[in-house]
Design a protein around this motif. Structure first.
Motif, PDB file in Angstrom:
ATOM      1  N   SER A 341       0.800  -1.233   0.000  1.00 40.25           N
ATOM      2  CA  SER A 341       0.000   0.000   0.000  1.00 40.25           C
ATOM      3  C   SER A 341       0.828   1.275   0.000  1.00 40.25           C
ATOM      4  CB  SER A 341      -0.919   0.027   1.229  1.00 40.25           C
ATOM      5  OG  SER A 341      -1.763  -1.105   1.262  1.00 40.25           O
ATOM      6  N   TYR A 342       2.136   1.167   0.199  1.00 41.45           N
ATOM      7  CA  TYR A 342       2.989   2.353   0.291  1.00 41.45           C
ATOM      8  C   TYR A 342       4.292   2.142  -0.477  1.00 41.45           C
ATOM      9  CZ  TYR A 342      -0.116   3.760   4.111  1.00 41.45           C
ATOM     10  OH  TYR A 342      -1.221   4.110   4.852  1.00 41.45           O
ATOM     11  N   ASN A 365       3.025   0.256  -3.940  1.00 37.50           N
ATOM     12  CA  ASN A 365       1.689   0.633  -3.493  1.00 37.50           C
ATOM     13  C   ASN A 365       0.564   0.185  -4.416  1.00 37.50           C
ATOM     14  OD1 ASN A 365       1.634   2.447  -5.653  1.00 37.50           O
ATOM     15  ND2 ASN A 365       2.183   4.226  -4.390  1.00 37.50           N
ATOM     16  N   ALA A 368      -1.555   3.431  -5.917  1.00 38.78           N
ATOM     17  CA  ALA A 368      -2.019   4.574  -5.124  1.00 38.78           C
ATOM     18  C   ALA A 368      -1.330   4.528  -3.769  1.00 38.78           C
ATOM     19  CB  ALA A 368      -3.534   4.554  -4.953  1.00 38.78           C
ATOM     20  N   GLU A 369      -0.874   5.668  -3.277  1.00 38.60           N
ATOM     21  CA  GLU A 369      -0.173   5.712  -1.993  1.00 38.60           C
ATOM     22  C   GLU A 369      -1.173   5.744  -0.845  1.00 38.60           C
ATOM     23  OE1 GLU A 369       3.687   5.985   0.074  1.00 38.60           O
ATOM     24  OE2 GLU A 369       2.869   5.172  -1.790  1.00 38.60           O
ATOM     25  N   SER A 372      -6.985   3.270  -0.368  1.00 45.19           N
ATOM     26  CA  SER A 372      -7.607   3.546  -1.667  1.00 45.19           C
ATOM     27  C   SER A 372      -8.908   2.769  -1.785  1.00 45.19           C
ATOM     28  CB  SER A 372      -6.656   3.165  -2.808  1.00 45.19           C
ATOM     29  OG  SER A 372      -7.288   3.310  -4.063  1.00 45.19           O
ATOM     30  N   ARG A 373      -9.894   3.380  -2.460  1.00 44.10           N
ATOM     31  CA  ARG A 373     -11.157   2.695  -2.731  1.00 44.10           C
ATOM     32  C   ARG A 373     -11.250   2.265  -4.192  1.00 44.10           C
ATOM     33  NH1 ARG A 373     -15.765   6.276   0.486  1.00 44.10           N
ATOM     34  NH2 ARG A 373     -14.898   6.001   2.604  1.00 44.10           N
ATOM     35  N   LYS A 374     -10.226   2.568  -4.943  1.00 47.42           N
ATOM     36  CA  LYS A 374     -10.233   2.210  -6.354  1.00 47.42           C
ATOM     37  C   LYS A 374     -10.227   0.696  -6.478  1.00 47.42           C
ATOM     38  CE  LYS A 374      -8.014   3.430 -10.710  1.00 47.42           C
ATOM     39  NZ  LYS A 374      -6.901   4.167 -11.360  1.00 47.42           N
ATOM     40  N   VAL A 377      -7.060  -1.165  -7.631  1.00 49.15           N
ATOM     41  CA  VAL A 377      -5.975  -1.105  -6.641  1.00 49.15           C
ATOM     42  C   VAL A 377      -6.256  -2.072  -5.492  1.00 49.15           C
ATOM     43  CG1 VAL A 377      -4.800   0.352  -4.945  1.00 49.15           C
ATOM     44  CG2 VAL A 377      -5.319   1.256  -7.219  1.00 49.15           C
ATOM     45  N   VAL A 378      -7.487  -2.058  -4.996  1.00 54.21           N
ATOM     46  CA  VAL A 378      -7.870  -2.936  -3.887  1.00 54.21           C
ATOM     47  C   VAL A 378      -7.718  -4.405  -4.278  1.00 54.21           C
ATOM     48  CG1 VAL A 378      -9.791  -3.695  -2.435  1.00 54.21           C
ATOM     49  CG2 VAL A 378      -9.423  -1.249  -2.853  1.00 54.21           C
ATOM     50  N   ARG A 381      -3.966  -5.335  -4.570  1.00 54.85           N
ATOM     51  CA  ARG A 381      -3.363  -5.466  -3.238  1.00 54.85           C
ATOM     52  C   ARG A 381      -3.768  -6.776  -2.577  1.00 54.85           C
ATOM     53  NH1 ARG A 381      -4.211   0.708  -0.837  1.00 54.85           N
ATOM     54  NH2 ARG A 381      -2.549   1.673  -2.071  1.00 54.85           N
TER      55      ARG A 381
END
Length: 572
Positions: A341-342, A365, A368-369, A372-374, A377-378, A381
Motif C-alpha cells: 500500500s505504500y 503501493n 495509489a499511496e 484507496s477505494r479504487k 488497486v484494492v 493489493r
C-alpha cells in the motif's frame, strides 16, 4: 542478620542456605558500592552494607548475609552515589505502569528475591522439528492491548493465554516474542516501546503481567502454550558490547527456569558460535534474522527483474539448518498490508522528520499511496498479499508470520514503530472481520502446507535424484519445461518437486509475478497420471480440478498456481 564471607561468583544474588544469601556485582575500579536493603512496602533504606574495592576481586564486589529473611526485603545497589538495579536482577518492583519513567531517586524501583516454588505440572516442550514449525512473531503488549482484542487481560502474558485458541485455529505452533525482559520505556526524548537496547535481561517485564507476580504469570503462559503444542521463542537482541558469558548465562537461565523453547538472537551482539556449542543450549531452538530471504521475496513479489536466480536458491534452501527462519515482514520495514500500500515510509508520527526507519523496503503501493477505494488497486493489493503468503508457505524452511498480517493489519505506512505505544502499533482485531476472507485463506494455506510434506522437508534440496525417482528432488522451469528462465527480464518461474514419499505424485508450483499472462509448459507425467489444479492465489480448492490441457497451463498476471501430478481418478 549478619555479614559473613561471600563469593565473587555467580554474579547476582544466590541463595547459600535457608536464611543466607550471597550478593555479587560488577563495579568499575575507583567507584564506591553499597548494598541497599529495604523492607517490603517501605521506601526508606533499612540496611546498608559497604562493598569495598579492597574486599573485591577484579571488578567484582561481593558479600553474604546470614539470618536473612528474603521474603521481607527488596534490594538495590548504590554505585558511585547513584541508586541502580542489579544487572542480574530476577524480578523488579515499583514500576507498574508501562510507558512511565522509572523512579530510582526515591528508591521506588527495586529488585525482588526469588522465594517462590512453581508447579510445572509435568510440563514438556513440544520439541517440534524445524520443518514442522509455523512461527508467529508478536509483541506481548501490542498483541492484545487494543480494545478490539476482547481479552480480559489486555497487553499481558495472560492476554496471550486468552488468545491461544485463536493461534491454534490459525495453525500456529510457535510464537516468537519481542523482548519480554525489563527495559526502561522512557529514554531521553522518546519512548522505547519495542525494548531493544540495554535492559535487565534476567527479569521478565512486570508491566507485561496482569497480576503482581510476573514470574508466575510468564510461567503460566509458557505452560499453557506447551499444553496446546505451541513453542515459545524469546527475542534476545542484547546490546553491543555485552560480555559473552552474560549472554550464555541469561539464555540458560530462561531455558531452565522458564522452560522456553529457544531464542531469536542478534548474531552481531551474541557469541553465536559459542552458543551453538554449549551442551545445554543444544536442546534449544536458536534463530537469527535473515534479511536475504526477506529482500529476495519482496523484490520478486513486486516484479523486479533479475530475481529468478535468487528465488531458486531461496525456494530450496533449508535455512533453519543455518539458524534462520523465513519472513517477508517483521517489526521493522512495513506490515504486509502496508508493503502493498505504500511506496515510501510515513514515520512522521515518530517525531524524527521521517528520517528514521529503513529507506529501502522493496515495497509497491499497487497504484495509489496509502488507503484507496479504487477497485483495481484494492483487488491487486488483495492478490499481492495472498501471493506473499504463498511465497512464504511454499518455500522450504521455517516460515514466520508477523502478527496481524493474516487479517490486513496496517500501521499507516509507519515502518519503524519503536516509539508508538498506541493504536498505530497495537493489533486492531476488528480487521479480522473486515479481512475475513484473507484470514480464511491463510488458515487454509497453513493447513495445506502441514498436510503436504513436500513443502516442508527436513533436508536441503539439491536438485539431484537422490532416491532413484527418475527426477530431481527439485527442479526449475520456465515457459518451456526443464528450461530455466535465464533472461534478466524473466519474472516467472515453475518449480517441480518429486514425491517425498518415494511415489509418483509430483508437485508443480507456477509463480508469475509479471504484469502479463504467461503459459507454462508442464513436465510430462508417467502413464495413467495427470495434472490437477490444487489451488493458488484464489485459494486452496476443496476438490482439485483436472486440467483440460495436460501439456501446459496459462497463468494470469501476478498469480501463483499449485498443481499436483497424480494418478487419474476413475470415471474421468
Amino acid at each position: 542478620m549478619k555479614r559473613v564471607k561471600g563469593y565473587p561468583q555467580p554474579l547476582g544474588i544466590y541463595q547459600l542456605g535457608e536464611t543466607s544469601y550471597n550478593f555479587a556485582v560488577s563495579v568499575p575500579k575507583g567507584k564506591t558500592c553499597e548494598l541497599l536493603l529495604y523492607h517490603v512496602g517501605d521506601e526508606v533504606v533499612a540496611h546498608q552494607f559497604e562493598m569495598s574495592q579492597e574486599d573485591g576481586i577484579g571488578e567484582v564486589r561481593f558479600l553474604a548475609l546470614e539470618g536473612f529473611d528474603a521474603k521481607s526485603y527488596e534490594y538495590n545497589y548504590k554505585i558511585d552515589g547513584k541508586v541502580c538495579l542489579d544487572p542480574y536482577v530476577r524480578e523488579i518492583t515499583g514500576h507498574s505502569t508501562f510507558g512511565t519513567k522509572w523512579n530510582f531517586e526515591e528508591h521506588k524501583v527495586r529488585g525482588k528475591f526469588q522465594v517462590r516454588d512453581y508447579d510445572w505440572e509435568g510440563d514438556k516442550r513440544p520439541e517440534l522439528s524445524f520443518s514442522e514449525v509455523i512461527a508467529y512473531a508478536l509483541h506481548v503488549r501490542g498483541f492484545t492491548k487494543h480494545a478490539s482484542s476482547k481479552v480480559k487481560n489486555k497487553g499481558t502474558f495472560r492476554g496471550i493465554i486468552e488468545k491461544i485458541p485463536y493461534l491454534k485455529e490459525l495453525g500456529i505452533n510457535q510464537i516468537q516474542c519481542m523482548p519480554i525482559y525489563e527495559f526502561e520505556e522512557c529514554i531521553e526524548h522518546y519512548q522505547n516501546y519495542w525494548g531493544y537496547g540495554k535492559g535487565f535481561y534476567f527479569a521478565p517485564k512486570a508491566t507485561y503481567a496482569a497480576s503482581k507476580d510476573v514470574q508466575i504469570e510468564f510461567k503460566d503462559m509458557v505452560k499453557a502454550c506447551h499444553k496446546s503444542g505451541i513453542e515459545v521463542i524469546l527475542e534476545m537482541p542484547f546490546h553491543q558490547g555485552i560480555l559473552p558469558q552474560v549472554v550464555l548465562e541469561c539464555l540458560k537461565y530462561y531455558f531452565l527456569e522458564y522452560h522456553v523453547d529457544g531464542f531469536l538472537l542478534n548474531p552481531y551482539h551474541s557469541p553465536w558460535d559459542s552458543i551453538l556449542q554449549d551442551p545445554l543450549l543444544k536442546a534449544a531452538k536458536l534463530f537469527k534474522r535473515d534479511e536475504w530471504y526477506q529482500n529476495t521475496m519482496r523484490r520478486f513479489l513486486k516484479g523486479d527483474e533479475g530475481m529468478i536466480p535468487e528465488i531458486m536458491k531461496q525456494m530450496c534452501r533449508q535455512s533453519a539448518l543455518e539458524g534462520c527462519c523465513n519472513y517477508i515482514t517483521t517489526f521493522t520495514g512495513f506490515t504486509l498490508q502496508d508493503l502493498v500500500s505504500y511506496d515510501g515510509k510515513h514515520n512522521e508520527a515518530n517525531g524524527e522528520q521521517n528520517q528514521d526507519g529503513p529507506d529501502y523496503n522493496y515495497s509497491w503501493n499497487c497504484g495509489a499511496e496509502g488507503p484507496s477505494r479504487k477497485k483495481s488497486v484494492v483487488t491487486l493489493r488483495k492478490n499481492q498479499v495472498r501471493n506473499a503468503f504463498l511465497l512464504l508457505l511454499t518455500s522450504q524452511s521455517t516460515p514466520c508470520i508477523l502478527a496481524g498480517d493474516e487479517f490486513g493489519n496496517s500501521q499507516n505506512g509507519n515502518n519503524n514503530c519503536y516509539c508508538q505505544d498506541n493504536e498505530i502499533s497495537w493489533l486492531n482485531w476488528n480487521n479480522k472481520r473486515k479481512y475475513s476472507d484473507l484470514f480464511s485463506f491463510v488458515k487454509e494455506l497453513i493447513s495445506f502446507r502441514k498436510q503436504q510434506a513436500v513443502f516442508h522437508q527436513e533436508e536441503h534440496l539439491l536438485g539431484m535424484d537422490r532416491k532413484g525417482r527418475g527426477i530431481p528432488d527439485i527442479s526449475f522451469h520456465g515457459e518451456n519445461a526443464w528450461q530455466i528462465p535465464n533472461s534478466v527480464a524473466s519474472r516467472q518461474l515453475g518449480v517441480l518437486y518429486a514425491d517425498v514419499q518415494g511415489g509418483s505424485q509430483n508437485w508443480f508450483v507456477a509463480y508469475n509475478m509479471h504484469w502479463e499472462k504467461h503459459t507454462f509448459a508442464l513436465p510430462a507425467l508417467k502413464k495413467g497420471y495427470q495434472w490437477y489444479l490444487v489451488g493458488g492465489t484464489k485459494g486452496i480448492l476443496e476438490n482439485p480440478i483436472p486440467l483440460e490441457e495436460q501439456k501446459n497451463i496459462e497463468i494470469e498476471e501476478r498469480t501463483i498456481a499449485i498443481l499436483q501430478g497424480r494418478q487419474e481418478e476413475s470415471g474421468e
